[in-house]
Structure formats: structure tokens, C-alpha cells
Design an enzyme around this catalytic site. Structure first.
Site, mmCIF file in Angstrom:
data_model
loop_
_atom_site.group_PDB
_atom_site.id
_atom_site.type_symbol
_atom_site.label_atom_id
_atom_site.label_comp_id
_atom_site.label_asym_id
_atom_site.label_seq_id
_atom_site.Cartn_x
_atom_site.Cartn_y
_atom_site.Cartn_z
ATOM 1 N N ARG A 1 0.860 -1.176 0.000
ATOM 2 C CA ARG A 1 0.000 0.000 0.000
ATOM 3 C C ARG A 1 0.899 1.229 0.000
ATOM 4 O O ARG A 1 2.049 1.173 0.459
ATOM 5 C CB ARG A 1 -0.892 0.021 1.249
ATOM 6 C CG ARG A 1 -1.828 -1.172 1.367
ATOM 7 C CD ARG A 1 -2.653 -1.065 2.649
ATOM 8 N NE ARG A 1 -3.607 -2.160 2.767
ATOM 9 C CZ ARG A 1 -3.371 -3.306 3.411
ATOM 10 N NH1 ARG A 1 -2.193 -3.481 4.007
ATOM 11 N NH2 ARG A 1 -4.281 -4.259 3.477
ATOM 12 N N LYS B 1 -2.009 -1.933 7.528
ATOM 13 C CA LYS B 1 -3.410 -1.652 7.809
ATOM 14 C C LYS B 1 -3.884 -2.509 8.980
ATOM 15 O O LYS B 1 -3.593 -3.704 9.055
ATOM 16 C CB LYS B 1 -4.268 -1.953 6.572
ATOM 17 C CG LYS B 1 -5.701 -1.461 6.686
ATOM 18 C CD LYS B 1 -6.421 -1.617 5.366
ATOM 19 C CE LYS B 1 -7.838 -1.066 5.456
ATOM 20 N NZ LYS B 1 -8.553 -1.190 4.164
ATOM 21 N N HIS C 1 -2.317 2.325 -5.887
ATOM 22 C CA HIS C 1 -3.029 1.098 -5.516
ATOM 23 C C HIS C 1 -3.240 0.186 -6.719
ATOM 24 O O HIS C 1 -3.399 -1.028 -6.559
ATOM 25 C CB HIS C 1 -4.368 1.447 -4.868
ATOM 26 C CG HIS C 1 -4.747 0.519 -3.757
ATOM 27 N ND1 HIS C 1 -4.037 0.433 -2.575
ATOM 28 C CD2 HIS C 1 -5.751 -0.385 -3.650
ATOM 29 C CE1 HIS C 1 -4.602 -0.475 -1.789
ATOM 30 N NE2 HIS C 1 -5.626 -0.984 -2.420
ATOM 31 N N ARG D 1 -0.543 -2.306 -6.805
ATOM 32 C CA ARG D 1 -0.806 -3.386 -5.828
ATOM 33 C C ARG D 1 -1.794 -4.392 -6.409
ATOM 34 O O ARG D 1 -1.609 -5.607 -6.281
ATOM 35 C CB ARG D 1 -1.340 -2.767 -4.539
ATOM 36 C CG ARG D 1 -1.773 -3.754 -3.456
ATOM 37 C CD ARG D 1 -2.142 -2.956 -2.208
ATOM 38 N NE ARG D 1 -2.992 -3.690 -1.287
ATOM 39 C CZ ARG D 1 -2.536 -4.471 -0.310
ATOM 40 N NH1 ARG D 1 -1.241 -4.642 -0.161
ATOM 41 N NH2 ARG D 1 -3.375 -5.076 0.516
ATOM 42 N N HIS E 1 -4.350 -9.159 3.727
ATOM 43 C CA HIS E 1 -5.810 -9.147 3.804
ATOM 44 C C HIS E 1 -6.274 -10.003 4.983
ATOM 45 O O HIS E 1 -5.836 -11.148 5.135
ATOM 46 C CB HIS E 1 -6.428 -9.707 2.521
ATOM 47 C CG HIS E 1 -6.348 -8.767 1.363
ATOM 48 N ND1 HIS E 1 -6.505 -9.173 0.055
ATOM 49 C CD2 HIS E 1 -6.122 -7.427 1.317
ATOM 50 C CE1 HIS E 1 -6.382 -8.135 -0.746
ATOM 51 N NE2 HIS E 1 -6.155 -7.056 0.004
ATOM 52 N N TYR F 1 -9.712 -10.845 -7.010
ATOM 53 C CA TYR F 1 -8.760 -10.870 -8.124
ATOM 54 C C TYR F 1 -9.051 -12.016 -9.084
ATOM 55 O O TYR F 1 -8.590 -11.993 -10.222
ATOM 56 C CB TYR F 1 -7.322 -10.962 -7.587
ATOM 57 C CG TYR F 1 -6.929 -9.717 -6.827
ATOM 58 C CD1 TYR F 1 -6.783 -8.494 -7.485
ATOM 59 C CD2 TYR F 1 -6.741 -9.751 -5.453
ATOM 60 C CE1 TYR F 1 -6.461 -7.352 -6.784
ATOM 61 C CE2 TYR F 1 -6.413 -8.595 -4.750
ATOM 62 C CZ TYR F 1 -6.279 -7.408 -5.413
ATOM 63 O OH TYR F 1 -5.966 -6.266 -4.722
#
Length: 373
Positions: free
Chosen positions: A220, A245, A308, A311, A334, A343
């Protein structure tokens, strides 16, 4: 064509005026910005001034157009003059609580901006005087008048809820606001050829290193700008991501090519604290996205690309080359596998084995075209 953000004293209040001919894209961004109003007197859009509002507006517009700042503070003897930061005050306890709860710098700034927008809406009432009806009226205003995105609406709700839950402690009048269903949008992904073009058209060493890490490691932008040289582990071929995150540490891939460029960059620039530093300390996210935008223009990439996007491309290209989704989930940090599974909706893996039904019947299809009216 440039846009100018200029100081404007309007009806006794300090405002930010947006001067210049607005393209359709800029006009759309301006119309969606909270608190924007059109002045028939001054023939321009304007919004009440605050430092956070000026920074947010500049950041949004600078992504699509060159923005000039023409900021002149009025003389002290101007009657009725009142700067908006003196009028609308975010309680000090609000920021202190964000800091105590260790919210990230980006989240802290976003909450302050969104909460100030709310306080501007209910002015002259203060945060302590805000009612449940004020909150509902504000959310309706965001949806009906400003037509903000679902993401912005959720950010506004979270900023207000934080004040009510954590600062005021115990008042639960508006906690159970019905939340909008989050949009499910497929991520924008660059092909491998587009990714090559983007990197080849980024010739500045520092800029190329940043883009290489974003793509090679799936970082990120906040994680990239928080890196230190000690986080790069050549022997284990990993990058240690500190406090990503959700304030979680993780490791991700270190590309051999990216590392070679980093060594050259370190020798040339010798950063003091952060791996990537600007004039005033850590490099800014806005500057990184501007670099990407310029490189995309040189590479003739017409997609809407941000940090992003690199990424997203990292994850999609790993998936297309057979990497298990569980590994990709870990590399990206995640919490839920559902986030990573999106994805699978953008990968072209297996498409070469698929044939459109039209192509199957087309061999024996006799189509004629009437070129007349």
C-alpha cells in the site's frame, strides 16, 4: 489549463474560491466535494475555508489538473472577517482520542477533515450541541445534494460515530445509522506489457524505485512511505512491513531487481530516516500518484492508474502465474480471503482455453449486411 484556489471573503467568512474554466472531469470532482456552493456574485464555486479543506481540495484536483494557490490573508481591519478555523473548531479531545487509540496518520487526517465538514454543516451549533437529527440531515445532504460516493458517506459516518462513541462516551443516539451497501467494483489492473511501459517511462531513480516496490511487493502507498532501509532484508529476500493496515506487521516479497535499484538509490540519495524522503520529511502520497500519472501519459496508458493499481496488478499477475490465493492473501495483508478472491474476477488465467459461443457457431454462420437505410 490551470485551476486556481484563491482566498475569498464571502458574507463575512473566509472561503476557498475555485477559479478557472473547469473541464467536465474537474467539474464532476468539484460538485462532489462536501460543502461546495456556486456564487452568482463571484461567478465561481467556493467552500468554507479550513486548512484541512484546502489540503483535501488541492489533493483531489491536483490529481487531474495543475492547481495554483493564490492565498492572501485579508488585513486585520477588514470588518466581519473571520477565518473558518476560528469559527468551526474540532474539539481538541477528538484529535487526542485518535492519537491515544493509535489510529494511523492517514485515518487521523481523514477523520479530522470529515468531522470538520460535519461541524461546518451544523454551524453555529458546536459538536457538543449536535443532535441525532443533525446527523441524519447531514447524511441526507451528502447523498441528495453532494452525491458523494458510498465510500465518502461511510467515512463521514465513521468520523461522527467516533466522536459520539469515544469522545462523548455513552451517548448512543445515532450509533445504529443504516449503512449503505458497499459498492462492489472490480479493481483496475495493468497488463504485464503496460507495467513494463510504466516502469520504462519512469526515468528518475527515486521515482522508479518507488514504483518497483509498489509493484514487486504489493505494498500500500502508506506502507511504502513508512519503510526504512532496515526493513529491507536482502538475505531472506523479504520486506518487513511494520504496522500495516489494522496496525499489523507482515512480510512480503523483495524482488532482486528492485533491491539492485534500491542499493544504487541509497548510495546516491542517502536518506536519513525514511527510505523515501521529500524536502520536508517523509515523501507524500500525492507526489507518488502524480509521478504515476505522468509516467502513464508518457507510456500512452489511458487507464485511471494510482499507486493502488500497482498493488492490484501485483496480486493479479501472481494469480495468473499460478500462485495460490492463500499466499497472495498473506502477502497483501488481507484479513479476509473474500477480499483477495476479487482478483479471480479480473484475472485472464485460463482465458486462452475458452472460446466465445459466437466464435463456435461463426464458422458456419452466413451473415450479410444491408448497407442501405
Amino acid at each position: 489549463m490551470n485551476i486556481t484556489l484563491s482566498s475569498l471573503l464571502h458574507r463575512g467568512k473566509m472561503c476557498i474560491a475555485i477559479i478557472g474554466k473547469l473541464s467536465s472531469e474537474v467539474h464532476r470532482l468539484v460538485k462532489r466535494f462536501p460543502g461546495i456552493t456556486y456564487s452568482q456574485t463571484h461567478k465561481c464555486y467556493y467552500v468554507l475555508y479550513s486548512p484541512e479543506t484546502l489540503d483535501a481540495l488541492h489533493s483531489i484536483l491536483a490529481a487531474v489538473v495543475k492547481v495554483d494557490l493564490r492565498w492572501e490573508k485579508p488585513e486585520n481591519n477588514v470588518t466581519c472577517m473571520k477565518y473558518q478555523e476560528d469559527v468551526v473548531v474540532v474539539p481538541l479531545a477528538y484529535k487526542e482520542m485518535l492519537i491515544k487509540m493509535r489510529y494511523s496518520e492517514a485515518t487521523l487526517e481523514n477523520y479530522l477533515v470529515q468531522f470538520r465538514f460535519f461541524l461546518t454543516f451544523i454551524y453555529p451549533r458546536t459538536a457538543a450541541e449536535a443532535s441525532e437529527q443533525d446527523v441524519h440531515d447531514y447524511l441526507l445532504y451528502l447523498v441528495k445534494d453532494r452525491r458523494v460516493s458510498l465510500s465518502t458517506q461511510n467515512q463521514a459516518i465513521n468520523a461522527i460515530k467516533f466522536y459520539l462513541e469515544h469522545v462523548k462516551k455513552g451517548e448512543r443516539k445515532v450509533y445504529y445509522i443504516e449503512r449503505p451497501r458497499k459498492e462492489w467494483k472490480l479493481p483496475t489492473v495493468l497488463s504485464e506489457e503496460e507495467m513494463k511501459g510504466l516502469l520504462e517511462n519512469t526515468t528518475n531513480l527515486k521515482h522508479r524505485c518507488m514504483l518497483l516496490l509498489l509493484y514487486a511487493s504489493g505494498l500500500r502507498i502508506s506502507e511504502l512511505l513508512s519503510l526504512r532501509w532496515k526493513d529491507v532484508d536482502r538475505d531472506r529476500r523479504i520486506i518487513n512491513v511494520r504496522c500495516g493496515k489494522g496496525r499489523k506487521d507482515r512480510i512480503t516479497l523483495l524482488s532482486a531487481i528492485a533491491y539492485d535499484y534500491l542499493v544504487e538509490y541509497i548510495d546516491m540519495f542517502a536518506p536519513k530516516e525514511w527510505l523515501f524522503e521529500g524536502i520536508y520529511g517523509r515523501y507524500s502520497a500525492r507526489s507518488v500518484n502524480n509521478i504515476i500519472k505522468k509516467s502513464c501519459a508518457k507510456a500512452n496508458i489511458n487507464k485511471q492508474v494510482s499507486a493502488h493499481t500497482l498493488r492490484h496488478s501485483f496480486a493479479t499477475h501472481l494469480l495468473e502465474h499460478g500462485t495460490d490465493l492463500r499466499y497472495i492473501q498473506t502477502l497483501l495483508g488481507h484479513e479476509s480471503s473474500r477480499t483477495t478472491e476479487r482478483y479471480t474476477h479480473v484475472t485472464r488465467k485460463g482465458f486462452d482455453q475458452l472460446v466465445s459461443p459466437l466464435d463456435r457457431i461463426g464458422k458456419n454462420l452466413n451473415l450479410t449486411t444491408n448497407k442501405g437505410i
